[in-house]
Design an enzyme around this catalytic site. Structure first.
Site, PDB file in Angstrom:
ATOM      1  N   HIS A 174       0.583 -12.651   3.795  1.00 24.39           N
ATOM      2  CA  HIS A 174       1.780 -12.653   2.948  1.00 24.39           C
ATOM      3  C   HIS A 174       2.994 -12.657   3.887  1.00 24.39           C
ATOM      4  O   HIS A 174       2.913 -12.151   5.003  1.00 24.39           O
ATOM      5  CB  HIS A 174       1.757 -11.369   2.110  1.00 24.39           C
ATOM      6  CG  HIS A 174       2.842 -11.241   1.103  1.00 24.39           C
ATOM      7  ND1 HIS A 174       4.104 -10.789   1.410  1.00 24.39           N
ATOM      8  CD2 HIS A 174       2.868 -11.495  -0.229  1.00 24.39           C
ATOM      9  CE1 HIS A 174       4.848 -10.769   0.324  1.00 24.39           C
ATOM     10  NE2 HIS A 174       4.123 -11.195  -0.692  1.00 24.39           N
ATOM     11  N   ASP A 188      -3.002  -4.463   6.086  1.00 24.37           N
ATOM     12  CA  ASP A 188      -2.164  -4.641   4.916  1.00 24.37           C
ATOM     13  C   ASP A 188      -3.075  -4.495   3.694  1.00 24.37           C
ATOM     14  O   ASP A 188      -3.839  -5.403   3.355  1.00 24.37           O
ATOM     15  CB  ASP A 188      -1.509  -6.028   4.971  1.00 24.37           C
ATOM     16  CG  ASP A 188      -0.673  -6.314   3.733  1.00 24.37           C
ATOM     17  OD1 ASP A 188      -0.708  -5.496   2.794  1.00 24.37           O
ATOM     18  OD2 ASP A 188      -0.004  -7.356   3.703  1.00 24.37           O
ATOM     19  N   GLN A 239      -3.205  -5.609  -1.489  1.00 23.43           N
ATOM     20  CA  GLN A 239      -4.073  -6.153  -2.546  1.00 23.43           C
ATOM     21  C   GLN A 239      -5.427  -5.446  -2.619  1.00 23.43           C
ATOM     22  O   GLN A 239      -6.182  -5.672  -3.566  1.00 23.43           O
ATOM     23  CB  GLN A 239      -4.296  -7.657  -2.335  1.00 23.43           C
ATOM     24  CG  GLN A 239      -3.039  -8.505  -2.425  1.00 23.43           C
ATOM     25  CD  GLN A 239      -2.410  -8.508  -3.818  1.00 23.43           C
ATOM     26  OE1 GLN A 239      -2.994  -8.070  -4.798  1.00 23.43           O
ATOM     27  NE2 GLN A 239      -1.192  -9.011  -3.905  1.00 23.43           N
ATOM     28  N   LYS A 259       1.483  -2.080  -7.362  1.00 26.04           N
ATOM     29  CA  LYS A 259       0.310  -2.950  -7.542  1.00 26.04           C
ATOM     30  C   LYS A 259      -0.912  -2.145  -7.978  1.00 26.04           C
ATOM     31  O   LYS A 259      -2.025  -2.653  -8.027  1.00 26.04           O
ATOM     32  CB  LYS A 259      -0.001  -3.697  -6.245  1.00 26.04           C
ATOM     33  CG  LYS A 259       1.079  -4.720  -5.881  1.00 26.04           C
ATOM     34  CD  LYS A 259       0.655  -5.549  -4.700  1.00 26.04           C
ATOM     35  CE  LYS A 259       1.780  -6.283  -4.027  1.00 26.04           C
ATOM     36  NZ  LYS A 259       2.337  -7.394  -4.792  1.00 26.04           N
ATOM     37  N   CYS A 289       4.423 -16.440  -1.796  1.00 30.67           N
ATOM     38  CA  CYS A 289       4.891 -15.750  -0.567  1.00 30.67           C
ATOM     39  C   CYS A 289       3.891 -15.926   0.575  1.00 30.67           C
ATOM     40  O   CYS A 289       3.662 -14.994   1.372  1.00 30.67           O
ATOM     41  CB  CYS A 289       5.139 -14.262  -0.807  1.00 30.67           C
ATOM     42  SG  CYS A 289       6.420 -13.953  -2.004  1.00 30.67           S
TER      43      CYS A 289
HETATM   44  N1  7TS Z   1       1.076  -7.818   1.461  1.00 30.57           N
HETATM   45  C1  7TS Z   1       0.375  -8.483   0.531  1.00 30.57           C
HETATM   46  C2  7TS Z   1      -1.024  -8.934   0.848  1.00 30.57           C
HETATM   47  C3  7TS Z   1       0.931  -8.737  -0.709  1.00 30.57           C
HETATM   48  O1  7TS Z   1       0.223  -9.393  -1.619  1.00 30.57           O
HETATM   49  C4  7TS Z   1       2.252  -8.292  -0.982  1.00 30.57           C
HETATM   50  C5  7TS Z   1       2.944  -8.587  -2.272  1.00 30.57           C
HETATM   51  C6  7TS Z   1       2.918  -7.579   0.019  1.00 30.57           C
HETATM   52  C7  7TS Z   1       2.310  -7.371   1.232  1.00 30.57           C
HETATM   53  C8  7TS Z   1       4.301  -7.042  -0.193  1.00 30.57           C
HETATM   54  O2  7TS Z   1       4.309  -6.018  -1.136  1.00 30.57           O
HETATM   55  P1  7TS Z   1       5.679  -5.408  -1.646  1.00 30.57           P
HETATM   56  O3  7TS Z   1       5.266  -4.441  -2.708  1.00 30.57           O
HETATM   57  O4  7TS Z   1       6.334  -4.753  -0.493  1.00 30.57           O
HETATM   58  O5  7TS Z   1       6.484  -6.552  -2.189  1.00 30.57           O
HETATM   59  N2  7TS Z   1       2.415  -9.673  -2.984  1.00 30.57           N
HETATM   60  C9  7TS Z   1       2.984 -10.294  -4.024  1.00 30.57           C
HETATM   61  C10 7TS Z   1       2.377 -11.402  -4.609  1.00 30.57           C
HETATM   62  O6  7TS Z   1       1.324 -11.881  -4.248  1.00 30.57           O
HETATM   63  N3  7TS Z   1       3.156 -11.836  -5.634  1.00 30.57           N
HETATM   64  O7  7TS Z   1       4.227 -11.059  -5.698  1.00 30.57           O
HETATM   65  C11 7TS Z   1       4.134 -10.080  -4.712  1.00 30.57           C
END
Ligand code: 7TS
Length: 414
Positions: free
Chosen positions: A122, A199, A202, A225, A365
Site C-alpha cells: 500500500h 504492516d 489488512q 479496519k 492506493c
Molecule cells: N497498509 C495497508 C495494507 C492498507 O490496506 C492500508 C489502508 C494502510 C496500510 C493504511 O491504513 P490507514 O488506516 O492508515 O489509512 N488501505 C486502504 C484500502 O485498501 N482502501 O482504503 C484504505
C-alpha cells in the site's frame, strides 16, 4: 456457533437502504462498519466521563485515564505483546509507519543502507520510505512477485544483503488478498541482520497474531479496519527498539521534565504520544477488540475464507472476469480484485452502487502493483465478519446487469 444473521443485528448501518435496495457493503478493506456497542461506548465517554487523561486527579480524569490505559493492555493481549509498554497509540497504520521511518530510520539509517519492501505494498508502506530516502540517501528495493501474484521468495533472499537494515512488508495485500509467509520472512531477515516491520492493516482484523511467536520487530494496524473508530491505530514495537527511537511530536504529555534549555522525554510508550490523544477513539477501539474477542478471530477467519472461496467460484463462472492474484482460496484472505471485460472499474462500481452494493474501484492506493499488473485501476470486493453468501449472490447478479448495460459498446478503457 457462528451465526452471521445474529451478528448482523449488531450493526445499525446494515439496515440502511441505498437507492431503495438493502445495503451490501463489500468495501471492508477500506474501512469496516461499526457495531452499536462501539458507537454507544464512544457516546458514553462523551456523555458520562469526558476528561483529558494523565493529568487530572478529579473523578472524570481518573476514570478516562484508567479506561484508556486498560485498552492499551487489552491490545497488548490481543497480539500477545509482552507488555503494554510496547503499544503506542497513533492515528492509524500510516502514522505508525511514519513514526518508525522518522523515529527509527532518521536516527539509525545512513547513506547506502537499504530498505526492502515489496511490489504489493500500500502507498503507506512506500511513500514514507521514499521521503526518508530523499533525506538520508538510503536505497529502497522492491521484492518482485511470481506470476500468480505471490511474493517471489527466491528474489527476496537474493535482495537481502548486509546493507539491508529494514524489511517492511504487508502481511496481507490490500489488492490481491494474498497472505505473505511472514514468519519465514522475519526469520530470514533476522539471519541477515535486518529488522522487520509488518504492516498488519489488512491481517490483524482477521488473523490471530502473536508478535512474540513471530518475533516481529514492529507491527502496525488501524482500528477502523476492525470495527473501531477512525483516527486511531497502533504501533507495536519491541521495547528495546522503542526505547532507542526518537519521538516525532514534541509537546505536552510526552515529557518527564522541561527546562528552558532542554527536555527529558517520558518513558515508552508515552514519549510517542505528545498532545491530547484521541481518547474517544482509544475507548471505542477497546470495545471493538472486546467484540472481536467474543466472536473469536479464528471463527471470523473461517467465515471470511468460506465467503471468499464461494465468491471466487461464482466469479470464475462469469465470462470476461479477470481476477488478480491466486484463484485458490488457501493463498488469500477476504479480498478479491478484478476487472470485468474492458469495462472501466468506476463504471462497474457505479452500476453496482445503483443496486445498493458498495465496492472499491481505482488504484486501491497501490499504484506500483497496478503498473506491474499492466492496469491503472481495478474493482475490489472485500468481506468481513457480517457478509453473507446471499450478498455474494446479489453481487454476482449485479455484475450480470453491468454486462447488459455495456453489451453494446459505451466503454471507457481501463
Ligand atoms: N497498509 C495497508 C495494507 C492498507 O490496506 C492500508 C489502508 C494502510 C496500510 C493504511 O491504513 P490507514 O488506516 O492508515 O489509512 N488501505 C486502504 C484500502 O485498501 N482502501 O482504503 C484504505
Amino acid at each position: 456457533m457462528y451465526n452471521v444473521y445474529r451478528i448482523r443485528e449488531d450493526f445499525p448501518i446494515l439496515k440502511t437502504t441505498i437507492n431503495g435496495k438493502p445495503l451490501i457493503y463489500l468495501d471492508n478493506s477500506a474501512t469496516t462498519q461499526k457495531p452499536a456497542v462501539v458507537i454507544d461506548t464512544i457516546c458514553e465517554y462523551y456523555k458520562q466521563y469526558n476528561a483529558n487523561i494523565h493529568r487530572s486527579v478529579h473523578y472524570l480524569g481518573v476514570k478516562a485515564t484508567e479506561i484508556y490505559e486498560k485498552v492499551r493492555g487489552d491490545i497488548a493481549k490481543f497480539i500477545n505483546a509482552p507488555n503494554s509498554n510496547c503499544i503506542v497509540f497513533t492515528k492509524g497504520a500510516t502514522e505508525s509507519i511514519n513514526l518508525v521511518a522518522y523515529g527509527w530510520g532518521r536516527k539509525f539509517l545512513k547513506e547506502g543502507d537499504e530498505i526492502l519492501i515489496t511490489l504489493m505494498e500500500h502507498h503507506s508502506n512506500i511513500v514514507p520510505w521514499q521521503m526518508l530516502s530523499i533525506e538520508k540517501g538510503i536505497k529502497i528495493k522492491f521484492v518482485p512477485l511470481n506470476d500468480d501474484g505471490s511474493l517471489n521468495l527466491t528474489a527476496f533472499k537474493e535482495l537481502l544483503t548486509e546493507r539491508t537494515k529494514l524489511v517492511s512488508i504487508t502481511h496481507v495485500s490490500n489488492v490481491l488478498g494474498i497472505i505473505n509467509p511472514i514468519k519465514e520472512i522475519i526469520d530470514t531477515s533476522h539471519k541477515a541482520g535486518a529488522i522487520v516491520l509488518i504492516d498488519g492493516a489488512q491481517s490483524v482484523p482477521s488473523i490471530p497474531i502473536d508478535v512474540q511467536n513471530l518475533d516481529a520487530d514492529f507491527l502496525v494496524f488501524s482500528a477502523h479496519k476492525m470495527l473501531g473508530p477512525t483516527g486511531i491505530g497502533i504501533l507495536y514495537g519491541k521495547e528495546d527498539l522503542l526505547e532507542e527511537m526518537d519521538p516525532l511530536l514534541g509537546g505536552g504529555d510526552m515529557i518527564k521534565k522541561v527546562t528552558k534549555d532542554y527536555s527529558v522525554w517520558a518513558d515508552i510508550p508515552y514519549k510517542f504520544e505528545g498532545g491530547t490523544q484521541n481518547i474517544a477513539g482509544v475507548i471505542g477501539f477497546g470495545k471493538a477488540i472486546e467484540y472481536l474477542n467474543n466472536l473469536g478471530l479464528e471463527h471470523i477467519y473461517k467465515h471470511e475464507k468460506t465467503l471468499v472461496s464461494y465468491t471466487l467460484k461464482r466469479l470464475l463462472n462469469i465470462d470476461g472476469i479477470k481476477i488478480y492474484g491466486p484463484t485458490t482460496e488457501n493463498l488469500r484472505l477476504n479480498i478479491i480484485s478484478f476487472n470485468y471485460k474492458d469495462i472501466h472499474p468506476h463504471d462497474v462500481a457505479t452500476i453496482l452502487d445503483r443496486e445498493g452494493i458498495a465496492i472499491r474501484a481505482g488504484h486501491q492506493c497501490a499504484q506500483p502493483l497496478h503498473s506491474y499488473l499492466g492496469i491503472s485501476a481495478s474493482c475490489r470486493a472485500s468481506f468481513y465478519l457480517y457478509n453473507t453468501e446471499e450478498e455474494v449472490d446479489k453481487f454476482i447478479e449485479a455484475l450480470e446487469k453491468v454486462n447488459m448495460v455495456f453489451k453494446n459498446g459505451n466503454r471507457r478503457t481501463i
